[in-house]
Design an enzyme around this catalytic site. Structure first.
Site, PDB file in Angstrom:
ATOM      1  CE1 TYR A  74      -8.289   8.881 -15.451  1.00 53.10           C
ATOM      2  CE2 TYR A  74      -6.026   9.622 -15.596  1.00 53.10           C
ATOM      3  CZ  TYR A  74      -7.350   9.879 -15.298  1.00 53.10           C
ATOM      4  OH  TYR A  74      -7.728  11.124 -14.849  1.00 53.10           O
ATOM      5  N   GLY A 125      -9.248   4.893  -6.473  1.00 56.47           N
ATOM      6  CA  GLY A 125      -7.945   4.233  -6.591  1.00 56.47           C
ATOM      7  C   GLY A 125      -6.911   4.761  -5.620  1.00 56.47           C
ATOM      8  CB  VAL A 126      -3.230   4.884  -5.876  1.00 55.31           C
ATOM      9  CG1 VAL A 126      -2.881   5.790  -7.032  1.00 55.31           C
ATOM     10  CG2 VAL A 126      -2.125   4.889  -4.832  1.00 55.31           C
ATOM     11  CG  ASP A 127      -6.281  11.061  -6.688  1.00 52.15           C
ATOM     12  OD1 ASP A 127      -5.725  11.678  -5.760  1.00 52.15           O
ATOM     13  OD2 ASP A 127      -6.883  11.624  -7.627  1.00 52.15           O
ATOM     14  CG  ASP A 143      -1.772   1.174   1.399  1.00 50.63           C
ATOM     15  OD1 ASP A 143      -1.698   2.090   0.550  1.00 50.63           O
ATOM     16  OD2 ASP A 143      -2.533   1.214   2.378  1.00 50.63           O
ATOM     17  CB  SER A 159      -1.997   5.321 -16.812  1.00 49.10           C
ATOM     18  OG  SER A 159      -2.081   6.724 -16.947  1.00 49.10           O
ATOM     19  CB  THR A 160      -1.992   0.073 -14.934  1.00 48.40           C
ATOM     20  OG1 THR A 160      -1.707   0.050 -13.538  1.00 48.40           O
ATOM     21  CG2 THR A 160      -0.754   0.452 -15.716  1.00 48.40           C
ATOM     22  N   GLY A 161      -5.028   1.565 -13.705  1.00 53.30           N
ATOM     23  CA  GLY A 161      -6.289   1.252 -13.033  1.00 53.30           C
ATOM     24  C   GLY A 161      -7.437   1.860 -13.814  1.00 53.30           C
TER      25      GLY A 161
HETATM   26  N1  AR6 Z   1      -1.182   1.491  -3.150  1.00 51.93           N
HETATM   27  C1  AR6 Z   1      -0.593   1.160  -4.321  1.00 51.93           C
HETATM   28  N2  AR6 Z   1      -1.258   1.008  -5.477  1.00 51.93           N
HETATM   29  C2  AR6 Z   1      -2.583   1.210  -5.461  1.00 51.93           C
HETATM   30  C3  AR6 Z   1      -3.299   1.558  -4.295  1.00 51.93           C
HETATM   31  C4  AR6 Z   1      -2.533   1.703  -3.092  1.00 51.93           C
HETATM   32  N3  AR6 Z   1      -3.102   2.046  -1.931  1.00 51.93           N
HETATM   33  N4  AR6 Z   1      -4.615   1.681  -4.612  1.00 51.93           N
HETATM   34  C5  AR6 Z   1      -4.739   1.399  -5.929  1.00 51.93           C
HETATM   35  N5  AR6 Z   1      -3.517   1.109  -6.455  1.00 51.93           N
HETATM   36  P1  AR6 Z   1      -5.668   4.092 -10.327  1.00 51.93           P
HETATM   37  P2  AR6 Z   1      -5.050   5.567 -12.823  1.00 51.93           P
HETATM   38  C6  AR6 Z   1      -3.145   0.754  -7.822  1.00 51.93           C
HETATM   39  O1  AR6 Z   1      -7.023   3.772 -10.820  1.00 51.93           O
HETATM   40  O2  AR6 Z   1      -5.299   4.366 -13.637  1.00 51.93           O
HETATM   41  C7  AR6 Z   1      -8.428   8.197  -9.852  1.00 51.93           C
HETATM   42  O3  AR6 Z   1      -9.818   8.313  -9.648  1.00 51.93           O
HETATM   43  C8  AR6 Z   1      -4.199   0.183  -8.729  1.00 51.93           C
HETATM   44  O4  AR6 Z   1      -4.383  -1.191  -8.458  1.00 51.93           O
HETATM   45  O5  AR6 Z   1      -5.496   4.526  -8.915  1.00 51.93           O
HETATM   46  O6  AR6 Z   1      -3.843   6.410 -13.108  1.00 51.93           O
HETATM   47  C9  AR6 Z   1      -7.780   9.534 -10.182  1.00 51.93           C
HETATM   48  O7  AR6 Z   1      -8.436  10.611  -9.563  1.00 51.93           O
HETATM   49  C10 AR6 Z   1      -3.582   0.412 -10.101  1.00 51.93           C
HETATM   50  O8  AR6 Z   1      -2.668  -0.627 -10.411  1.00 51.93           O
HETATM   51  O9  AR6 Z   1      -4.982   5.288 -11.241  1.00 51.93           O
HETATM   52  C11 AR6 Z   1      -7.928   9.597 -11.690  1.00 51.93           C
HETATM   53  O10 AR6 Z   1      -9.180  10.090 -12.082  1.00 51.93           O
HETATM   54  C12 AR6 Z   1      -2.774   1.692  -9.910  1.00 51.93           C
HETATM   55  O11 AR6 Z   1      -2.764   1.946  -8.494  1.00 51.93           O
HETATM   56  C13 AR6 Z   1      -7.792   8.149 -12.107  1.00 51.93           C
HETATM   57  O12 AR6 Z   1      -8.214   7.367 -10.983  1.00 51.93           O
HETATM   58  C14 AR6 Z   1      -3.347   2.897 -10.626  1.00 51.93           C
HETATM   59  O13 AR6 Z   1      -4.759   2.838 -10.619  1.00 51.93           O
HETATM   60  C15 AR6 Z   1      -6.372   7.781 -12.446  1.00 51.93           C
HETATM   61  O14 AR6 Z   1      -6.347   6.484 -12.969  1.00 51.93           O
END
Ligand code: AR6
Length: 169
Positions: free
Chosen positions: A122, A33-35, A11, A118-120
């Site tokens: 996006y 997501g992570v944000d 995490d 970007s791999t979640g």
């Molecule tokens: N620690 C590490 N990795 C994580 C965690 C964590 N706590 N939580 C999720 N991930 P994403 P994106 C992984 O969707 O694709 C947001 O709403 C997750 O499994 O967080 O860049 C923003 O506001 C995935 O592999 O980011 C934007 O609108 C990775 O983080 C949008 O999502 C990225 O997934 C950005 O999308």
């Protein structure tokens, strides 16, 4: 000499480093997501610092403090939305990583942890994103002797394996 980079499963919000990287949106308004996890763990002061920064274009990054996070800073990077690979997504993703390292250098930061940008939500294919991320990280380590440690924190075991395989190829 010990390796200056590592791939781990975990995490990102728990990582102690000079900076963690947020996979943010252009509005820097928080999200899922992570944000979402980063904003929840940092507390409302993070959004308060983001708000006056305005929009952050795709491929760029902005730095804030980390507030209640163990990390001192958050570098908010806006990755590309996957649109089939025909809209410069590879170049925009590479620019994200490069712009994080520009901010690291400007602010004298030595340790950083990334998520898989970007791999979640996006939708960027993770095998392809892993190759781009690792290429930029290894290039930055070569270029910047001030960098002490770069960690990529993968949320799932499956994602960790994808990054490990990308490193081998
Ligand atoms: N620690 C590490 N990795 C994580 C965690 C964590 N706590 N939580 C999720 N991930 P994403 P994106 C992984 O969707 O694709 C947001 O709403 C997750 O499994 O967080 O860049 C923003 O506001 C995935 O592999 O980011 C934007 O609108 C990775 O983080 C949008 O999502 C990225 O997934 C950005 O999308």
């Amino acid at each position: 000499m010990t390796a200056r980079w590592e791939l781990v499963q975990g995490d990102l919000t728990q990582v102690k480093a000079d900076a963690i990287v947020n996979a943010a949106n252009s509005a820097l308004s928080g999200g899922g997501g992570v944000d979402g996890a980063i904003h929840r763990a940092a507390g409302p002061e993070l959004l308060a610092e983001c708000r006056p920064l305005g929009r952050c274009p795709f491929g760029e990054a902005r730095i804030t403090r980390g507030y209640r996070l163990p990390a001192a800073h958050v570098i908010h990077a806006v990755g590309p939305v996957w649109q089939g690979g025909t809209h410069d997504e590879d170049a925009v993703l590479a620019a994200c990583y490069r712009n994080v390292f520009v901010l690291m250098e400007q602010h004298g930061l030595r340790t950083v942890a990334f998520p898989s940008i970007s791999t979640g939500a996006y939708g960027f294919p993770i095998e392809r994103a892993a190759r781009i991320a690792l290429k930029e990280i290894l290039a930055a380590l070569e270029r910047l002797p001030s960098l002490q440690r770069v960690t990529v924190v993968l949320h799932s075991e499956r994602d960790l394996k994808v990054y490990q395989r990308a490193l081998e190829s």
